[in-house]
Design a protein around this motif. Sequence first.
Motif, PDB file in Angstrom:
ATOM      1  N   ALA A  34       0.834  -1.210   0.000  1.00 23.31           N
ATOM      2  CA  ALA A  34       0.000   0.000   0.000  1.00 23.31           C
ATOM      3  C   ALA A  34       0.864   1.254   0.000  1.00 23.31           C
ATOM      4  O   ALA A  34       0.548   2.235  -0.693  1.00 23.31           O
ATOM      5  N   LEU A  38       0.882   4.120  -2.874  1.00 24.08           N
ATOM      6  CA  LEU A  38       0.684   5.545  -2.603  1.00 24.08           C
ATOM      7  C   LEU A  38       1.822   6.379  -3.173  1.00 24.08           C
ATOM      8  O   LEU A  38       1.584   7.477  -3.703  1.00 24.08           O
ATOM      9  N   CYS A  39       3.053   5.887  -3.073  1.00 25.15           N
ATOM     10  CA  CYS A  39       4.179   6.606  -3.675  1.00 25.15           C
ATOM     11  C   CYS A  39       4.017   6.689  -5.188  1.00 25.15           C
ATOM     12  O   CYS A  39       4.247   7.755  -5.791  1.00 25.15           O
ATOM     13  N   LEU A  41       1.234   6.586  -6.862  1.00 29.95           N
ATOM     14  CA  LEU A  41       0.141   7.508  -7.138  1.00 29.95           C
ATOM     15  C   LEU A  41       0.609   8.956  -6.988  1.00 29.95           C
ATOM     16  O   LEU A  41       0.233   9.824  -7.796  1.00 29.95           O
ATOM     17  N   GLY A  42       1.436   9.209  -5.991  1.00 25.94           N
ATOM     18  CA  GLY A  42       1.980  10.561  -5.813  1.00 25.94           C
ATOM     19  C   GLY A  42       2.821  11.003  -6.995  1.00 25.94           C
ATOM     20  O   GLY A  42       2.726  12.146  -7.460  1.00 25.94           O
TER      21      GLY A  42
END
Length: 159
Positions: A34, A38-39, A41-42
């Motif tokens: 996860a 998230l990284c 997606l960033g």
Amino acid sequence: MGMLASLISGLASGETIAAVQRARVAAIVYSVAALAALCGLGFLVGAAYIWTAARYGPMAASLSFGIGFLAIAGLILLVYRMSAGSRARRGAKRRNADMKAIGITAALAVLPALLKGKGGPGKAGLSAILGPAIALAAYAIYRENVKRGSDDPDTGKRE
């Protein structure tokens, strides 16, 4: 009783400890995955911002991304608020089912003592069971015949 024996034998054999360790490892792996997602997606958001800033300018890109993220946040909150009623109904159904299960369990736990009575299965023990059982059956029949919100085919009205 069989489930309790299975639980005790599982504890004694160390199977439970192994299951807890597997769950811990799975939680760590999912947490790392996860975090990596998230990284990623960033970086995708950053790349989209850079592309938008190069195409439309930094001010337009900042405004559009700010408005876009605020719109997403508002949409999430709106959906959450709209689904609150269904969550409350599911919770009420779950609590109702739990209370029924507790009632049945309590009745089954008391049943041998009521059947036994004083000096064997006498009238006092049997009537103590038959009275509530008949009342429960009558209530179940009543609930089955009176359904809320059903369409009455004879009158065409909703009850």
